[in-house]
Design an enzyme around this catalytic site. Structure first.
Site, PDB file in Angstrom:
ATOM      1  N   ALA A 236       0.827  -1.203   0.000  1.00 14.84           N
ATOM      2  CA  ALA A 236       0.000   0.000   0.000  1.00 14.84           C
ATOM      3  C   ALA A 236       0.862   1.255   0.000  1.00 14.84           C
ATOM      4  O   ALA A 236       0.598   2.212  -0.741  1.00 14.84           O
ATOM      5  CB  ALA A 236      -0.943  -0.009   1.208  1.00 14.84           C
ATOM      6  N   GLU A 239       2.655   1.767  -3.518  1.00 16.19           N
ATOM      7  CA  GLU A 239       1.778   2.192  -4.608  1.00 16.19           C
ATOM      8  C   GLU A 239       1.272   3.617  -4.417  1.00 16.19           C
ATOM      9  O   GLU A 239       1.220   4.403  -5.371  1.00 16.19           O
ATOM     10  CB  GLU A 239       0.597   1.227  -4.739  1.00 16.19           C
ATOM     11  N   SER A 241       2.673   6.137  -2.823  1.00 17.07           N
ATOM     12  CA  SER A 241       3.723   7.128  -3.010  1.00 17.07           C
ATOM     13  C   SER A 241       4.172   7.215  -4.468  1.00 17.07           C
ATOM     14  O   SER A 241       4.316   8.302  -5.019  1.00 17.07           O
ATOM     15  CB  SER A 241       4.928   6.794  -2.118  1.00 17.07           C
ATOM     16  N   CYS A 345      -5.968   5.523   5.674  1.00 17.45           N
ATOM     17  CA  CYS A 345      -4.644   4.905   5.502  1.00 17.45           C
ATOM     18  C   CYS A 345      -3.723   5.194   6.688  1.00 17.45           C
ATOM     19  O   CYS A 345      -3.394   6.355   6.963  1.00 17.45           O
ATOM     20  CB  CYS A 345      -4.010   5.413   4.215  1.00 17.45           C
ATOM     21  N   GLU A 354       7.341  11.315   2.354  1.00 15.59           N
ATOM     22  CA  GLU A 354       8.139  10.889   1.199  1.00 15.59           C
ATOM     23  C   GLU A 354       7.904  11.800   0.003  1.00 15.59           C
ATOM     24  O   GLU A 354       8.860  12.238  -0.660  1.00 15.59           O
ATOM     25  CB  GLU A 354       7.765   9.461   0.806  1.00 15.59           C
TER      26      GLU A 354
END
Length: 394
Positions: A236, A239, A241, A345, A354
């Site tokens: 998760a 994908e 980021s 999330c 990030e």
């Protein structure tokens, strides 16, 4: 009006679904879709209602034959994403407790180092480079490997495992992709099992150690829950980021490059939120009715599915002024790219960090970066690009 304008088998729709989203939202924002055999939400209000409704659960249905799908099945059944209260409440409390020990905050300097190194390698002697392959994709894998304490020599294994597993979430996967996903699940689970056993004997200063050690009274993560958590964090987190950054950068480069002040944290943070809103990395989130209910005038019977189209919600003109326009300074920006409710999330802070560091590092070094070529992936649920080739110096 039936949801007949949403043709998930049409390559043109998959390539650019936003006009169809707008037409469906204007006609009927929550309606039955015959092809998907589900009620589909396209407005911000309807998607929010689907995500918040407690009688709509995240119910994982095991794949058969179970002998072939055993590892895949328990990796999902024992994860936060595919469980509901009380199991979900317990898992999220334990995992959040491990996350809450400062792991995300401590990573910022390391993410900066990794981003700088990847840009050095990508631009060394190159007039153009693929920012997905060389920058956006390896960065979150390296970060999550750092977070979990995966040895440097093994980090090349992670991206292929993740890429194989997440293909299972598409509506048009092939038999060959299913075989690859099952094998990746078995290999990844076995790898994490061995690494967790090593951490139990010799603890480190990483999230995997904390997941092994976390306790609340007599409660702790089972071995399968721990492994499922580590796999979910990679799949998760990777994908969200990769695709969030790639989609957002493409939107910015193709819509006039409105100024992003890289020396101001607020400007970079706002730009990243618009990256996530304008062309959302996760487009579809599925829920299942655990009881008969009426939602927004639609009757759902037990077992029927409701689908939240997050990308459609994030272009709703009732919430976002001029929603098709990419505005890196958009505030407020109440997008739903990370979901809502109990399944919001858990890795959102890490993904945001990030992306902010990746964007700041890129534009500080190469403020004139320009698009050379882009090739979109032919997938709907996880929306992203195969390649985004850029010229770093314009």
């Amino acid at each position: 009006m039936p949801a007949d304008v949403l043709d998930f088998s049409d390559p043109a729709f998959v390539a650019d679904p936003y006009a169809a989203f707008a037409a469906q939202r204007a006609a009927a924002p929550f309606v039955w879709h015959e092809g998907l055999q589900a009620h589909v939400a396209t407005s911000h209000a309807a998607v929010s209602a689907v995500l918040r409704e407690r009688r709509l659960g995240r119910i994982f249905a095991e794949r058969t034959p179970t002998a072939d799908w055993e590892t895949f099945n328990w990796l999902h059944a024992d994860s936060i994403l595919d469980s509901e209260p009380p199991k979900h409440t317990r898992l999220r409390r334990l995992v959040a407790g491990a996350f809450g020990r400062g792991h995300v905050q401590r990573l910022a300097p390391r993410i900066e180092q990794l981003a700088a190194r990847l840009l050095d390698e990508a631009t060394d002697g190159n007039d153009t480079f693929d920012i997905i392959e060389a920058y956006a994709e390896p960065l979150p894998v390296l970060v999550i490997a750092e977070l979990l304490g995966f040895p440097d020599l093994d980090r090349h294994l992670l991206r292929p495992w993740s890429q194989a597993i997440v293909k299972m979430y598409e509506v048009d996967r092939t038999e060959a992709q299913e075989i690859e996903a099952r094998e990746a699940c078995r290999e990844f689970a076995a790898y994490v099992h061995e690494l967790a056993a090593a951490r139990a004997k010799s603890p480190g200063e990483d999230l995997l150690t904390d997941l092994v050690q976390i306790r609340e009274g007599s409660d702790k993560l089972s071995e399968r829950e721990l492994i499922a958590t580590a796999v979910l964090l990679l799949n998760a987190g990777h994908e969200a980021s990769v695709n969030g950054f790639g989609n957002g950068l493409h939107s910015w480069l193709t819509t006039g490059r409105a100024p992003i002040e890289v020396t101001e944290d607020a400007s970079v943070e706002a730009a990243v939120e618009e990256f996530l809103r304008h062309d959302s990395p996760l487009q579809l989130f599925e829920r299942t009715a655990t009881a008969d209910l009426d939602l927004l005038g639609q009757e759902l019977t037990t077992g029927q599915k409701a689908i939240a189209l997050l990308g459609a919600a994030n272009r709703d003109p009732d919430v976002f002024a001029d929603p098709d326009r990419f505005d890196p300074n958009r505030t407020p920006n109440p997008h739903l790219a990370f979901g809502l409710g109990i399944h919001f999330c858990i890795g959102a802070p890490l993904a945001r960090l990030e992306m902010q560091i990746a964007l700041r590092t890129l534009l500080t070094r190469y403020p004139d970066v320009a698009l050379a070529e882009a090739v979109r992936r032919p997938t709907f649920v996880l929306r992203g690009f195969e390649h985004v080739r850029v010229s770093p110096r314009g």
